[in-house]
Design a protein around this motif. Structure first.
Motif, mmCIF file in Angstrom:
data_model
loop_
_atom_site.group_PDB
_atom_site.id
_atom_site.type_symbol
_atom_site.label_atom_id
_atom_site.label_comp_id
_atom_site.label_asym_id
_atom_site.label_seq_id
_atom_site.Cartn_x
_atom_site.Cartn_y
_atom_site.Cartn_z
ATOM 1 N N UNK A 1 12.332 -27.577 20.776
ATOM 2 C CA UNK A 1 13.487 -27.861 21.613
ATOM 3 C C UNK A 1 13.714 -29.358 21.651
ATOM 4 N N UNK A 2 14.890 -29.758 21.193
ATOM 5 C CA UNK A 2 15.285 -31.154 21.356
ATOM 6 C C UNK A 2 15.854 -31.314 22.760
ATOM 7 N N UNK A 3 15.368 -32.314 23.478
ATOM 8 C CA UNK A 3 15.794 -32.564 24.855
ATOM 9 C C UNK A 3 16.534 -33.902 24.890
ATOM 10 N N UNK A 4 17.745 -33.849 25.366
ATOM 11 C CA UNK A 4 18.575 -35.050 25.334
ATOM 12 C C UNK A 4 17.948 -36.193 26.137
ATOM 13 N N UNK A 5 17.514 -35.905 27.356
ATOM 14 C CA UNK A 5 16.917 -36.953 28.176
ATOM 15 C C UNK A 5 15.623 -37.426 27.531
ATOM 16 N N UNK A 6 15.526 -38.681 27.289
ATOM 17 C CA UNK A 6 14.326 -39.210 26.671
ATOM 18 C C UNK A 6 14.316 -39.057 25.167
ATOM 19 N N UNK A 7 15.353 -38.409 24.620
ATOM 20 C CA UNK A 7 15.452 -38.238 23.172
ATOM 21 C C UNK A 7 14.125 -37.711 22.606
ATOM 22 N N UNK A 8 13.648 -36.596 23.179
ATOM 23 C CA UNK A 8 12.341 -36.062 22.805
ATOM 24 C C UNK A 8 12.451 -34.642 22.276
ATOM 25 N N UNK A 9 11.441 -34.224 21.523
ATOM 26 C CA UNK A 9 11.391 -32.872 20.973
ATOM 27 C C UNK A 9 10.059 -32.241 21.332
ATOM 28 N N UNK A 10 10.119 -31.020 21.860
ATOM 29 C CA UNK A 10 8.914 -30.283 22.238
ATOM 30 C C UNK A 10 8.740 -29.103 21.302
ATOM 31 N N UNK A 11 7.545 -28.974 20.730
ATOM 32 C CA UNK A 11 7.258 -27.899 19.787
ATOM 33 C C UNK A 11 6.523 -26.753 20.476
ATOM 34 N N UNK A 12 6.749 -25.532 19.953
ATOM 35 C CA UNK A 12 6.050 -24.340 20.428
ATOM 36 C C UNK A 12 5.392 -23.645 19.241
ATOM 37 N N UNK A 13 4.076 -23.433 19.354
ATOM 38 C CA UNK A 13 3.269 -22.820 18.301
ATOM 39 C C UNK A 13 2.565 -21.589 18.855
ATOM 40 N N UNK A 14 2.156 -20.697 17.958
ATOM 41 C CA UNK A 14 1.324 -19.583 18.387
ATOM 42 C C UNK A 14 -0.050 -20.105 18.788
ATOM 43 N N UNK A 15 -0.771 -19.293 19.565
ATOM 44 C CA UNK A 15 -2.092 -19.680 20.039
ATOM 45 C C UNK A 15 -3.155 -19.395 18.980
ATOM 46 N N UNK A 16 -4.138 -20.269 18.922
ATOM 47 C CA UNK A 16 -5.236 -20.065 17.981
ATOM 48 C C UNK A 16 -6.134 -18.904 18.388
ATOM 49 N N UNK A 17 -6.095 -18.543 19.684
ATOM 50 C CA UNK A 17 -6.928 -17.436 20.174
ATOM 51 C C UNK A 17 -6.149 -16.670 21.226
ATOM 52 N N UNK A 18 -6.262 -15.354 21.191
ATOM 53 C CA UNK A 18 -5.715 -14.490 22.239
ATOM 54 C C UNK A 18 -6.744 -13.416 22.557
ATOM 55 N N UNK A 19 -6.759 -12.900 23.784
ATOM 56 C CA UNK A 19 -7.691 -11.822 24.119
ATOM 57 C C UNK A 19 -7.338 -10.552 23.348
ATOM 58 N N UNK A 20 -8.343 -9.843 22.878
ATOM 59 C CA UNK A 20 -8.105 -8.554 22.246
ATOM 60 C C UNK A 20 -7.855 -8.644 20.756
ATOM 61 N N UNK A 21 -7.184 -7.627 20.254
ATOM 62 C CA UNK A 21 -7.010 -7.443 18.815
ATOM 63 C C UNK A 21 -5.636 -7.917 18.353
ATOM 64 N N UNK A 22 -5.618 -8.715 17.305
ATOM 65 C CA UNK A 22 -4.345 -9.093 16.698
ATOM 66 C C UNK A 22 -3.902 -7.996 15.724
ATOM 67 N N UNK A 23 -2.599 -7.952 15.491
ATOM 68 C CA UNK A 23 -2.022 -6.954 14.585
ATOM 69 C C UNK A 23 -1.144 -7.652 13.551
ATOM 70 N N UNK A 24 -1.737 -8.478 12.700
ATOM 71 C CA UNK A 24 -0.931 -9.294 11.789
ATOM 72 C C UNK A 24 -0.314 -8.536 10.629
ATOM 73 N N UNK A 25 -0.801 -7.319 10.371
ATOM 74 C CA UNK A 25 -0.325 -6.584 9.197
ATOM 75 C C UNK A 25 0.604 -5.425 9.546
ATOM 76 N N UNK A 26 0.662 -5.016 10.798
ATOM 77 C CA UNK A 26 1.444 -3.820 11.120
ATOM 78 C C UNK A 26 2.937 -4.127 11.016
#
Length: 446
Positions: A212-237
């Protein structure tokens, strides 16, 4: 005056529940004078010039409001609600930004002694609302063919709804395909998008989802997936996302992200087309609330977003048909990669049942009566024009004709019934199972 009762993260994609109090039946919008109109327009114009994501557009919007005010275009708008609606209409005629809204919105009730609720009290009130609403997880179930289904009607902040999301994904940990139903999802927080999407990528991978580019401060915030989550991942389904014209904001981001990552098939209608994060602004001295877009989404793959265009589906169907179509496609995908002939047969059987459910047949009571009677331990009865099936003392299940003397049985997805005739008369009931086996029972009484 900026609203400080909820964080910008909470407001970022339109989750505005809790900011205003539901109107009581006796409340009426107050009258608005020329002086009021001038003050409200001046306040809104200043807020737009300070915060709106595109400064040039903000200036054009302010100029239009000033022109309309000077021309008398607002003179006949006697109450605040009507005036706010007209302001929204005029602002949209310039910006075409569906997140930008002006509303008559009475402030939350003050405490005894005239004190407004504190930010902590506002946050607690919102957290309680999220809990009551189950973080917008309306339904989580295992559908026929081991297809997981999640109906999610908003994206609550992960810090409030994360445990519900983890529980939902834990319940579906054994699913072989997933359907996310966002047809009634109007938006919410990117933190929930991060959490849910993290279950759909490998555990040794972090994926850049959005910025998200934010006009105030001329800044950009990135969003990434988490390196770890509780339980089972389903990357192939296989993953399917259901959309409608009501799918908006954060729900569009989830859809857009997965589509461009080639991680999901989008089924339904083109979404609403709102990609700008917002913050709330209360007009000083008036019960007027403005949602002001302060930034814009930037997808790392496309370099752009879905603002004004929406997210087009991969499979375009009316929203009402999207679940059935996605379920069928999920089963087809599972059948295509299945190597076990028995599993292939079961999936084909299930697809056949789902297809028949979409195309039921109606028979008059006189024709249905031909099937009544006992067939060994099985009984078929006709009550008020409806055929019922019962085996032993278990519950009765409604029989739905689908043609060719074949019937669906209640809500079962692994069992159907067909009848055999001799000389035009029904003489046998055949139970058909998903594994291909059949069990026949001759008619013992008419």
């Amino acid at each position: 005056m900026k609203v400080q009762s909820l964080s910008r993260a909470l407001l970022s994609l339109g989750l505005l529940a809790g900011l205003t109090t539901p109107l009581l039946a006796q409340e009426r919008p107050p009258a608005v004078s020329t002086t009021d109109r001038q003050a409200i327009i001046a306040d809104i114009t200043a807020a737009l010039n300070e915060t709106y994501v595109f400064p040039e557009t903000a200036k054009k919007m302010g100029d239009l409001l000033a022109q309309q005010l000077a021309s008398g275009a607002y003179d006949g708008l006697a109450d605040l609600e009507t005036f706010a609606q007209k302001l929204t209409e005029d602002l949209l005629s310039v910006s075409h930004d569906l997140h930008l809204r002006v509303r008559w919105a009475p402030a939350p009730p003050a405490h005894a002694g005239g004190q407004d609720p504190s930010p902590a009290e506002e946050r607690a009130r919102f957290a309680a609302q999220v809990r009551r609403d189950n973080a917008c997880f309306r339904k989580v179930e295992r559908m026929a063919g081991n297809v997981g289904y999640v109906q999610l009607d908003c994206f609550a902040p992960a810090e409030l709804g994360g445990s519900t999301a983890v529980a939902a994904m834990g319940f579906l940990a054994g699913a072989e395909a997933l359907i996310f139903d966002l047809r009634n999802n109007g938006g919410g927080s990117p933190s929930m998008i991060q959490l849910l999407t993290s279950y759909l990528v490998p555990d040794d991978d972090t994926t850049h989802l959005n910025s998200f580019y934010i006009r105030k401060g001329d800044q950009t915030k990135q969003f990434w997936t988490h390196a770890w989550v509780p339980g089972t991942r389903l990357p192939e389904v296989p993953v399917f996302v259901l959309t409608s014209g009501r799918t908006f904001s954060a729900a569009e981001e989830f859809t857009y992200n997965l589509k461009n990552l080639k991680r999901a098939t989008i089924v339904g209608e083109t979404t609403g087309g709102g990609a700008h994060p917002i913050e709330g602004h209360r007009v000083e001295g008036y019960p007027v609330f403005v949602t002001v877009p302060f930034g814009r989404a930037i997808n790392p793959i496309t370099g752009t977003n879905w603002e004004g265009t929406g997210v087009a589906p991969d499979v375009a169907v009316p929203a009402a048909e999207a679940l059935a179509v996605a379920h069928d496609r999920a089963l087809a995908a599972l059948a295509e990669k299945a190597t076990d002939p028995e599993l292939k047969a079961e999936l084909a059987f299930t697809r056949g049942i789902l297809e028949m459910r979409r195309k039921p047949v109606s028979l008059p009571a006189a024709e249905l009566a031909a099937f009544t009677g006992t067939y060994g331990p099985r009984a078929v009865t006709l009550v008020d024009g409806v055929l019922w099936y019962q085996r032993g003392g278990v519950r009765k299940l409604r029989l739905q004709p689908v043609g060719g003397d074949r019937f669906l049985v209640g809500d079962l997805d692994d069992f159907t019934i067909r009848f055999e005739r001799e000389g035009g008369k029904v003489v046998r009931l055949i139970g058909q199972y998903a594994d291909g086996t059949e069990e026949g029972s001759p008619r013992t009484t008419p």
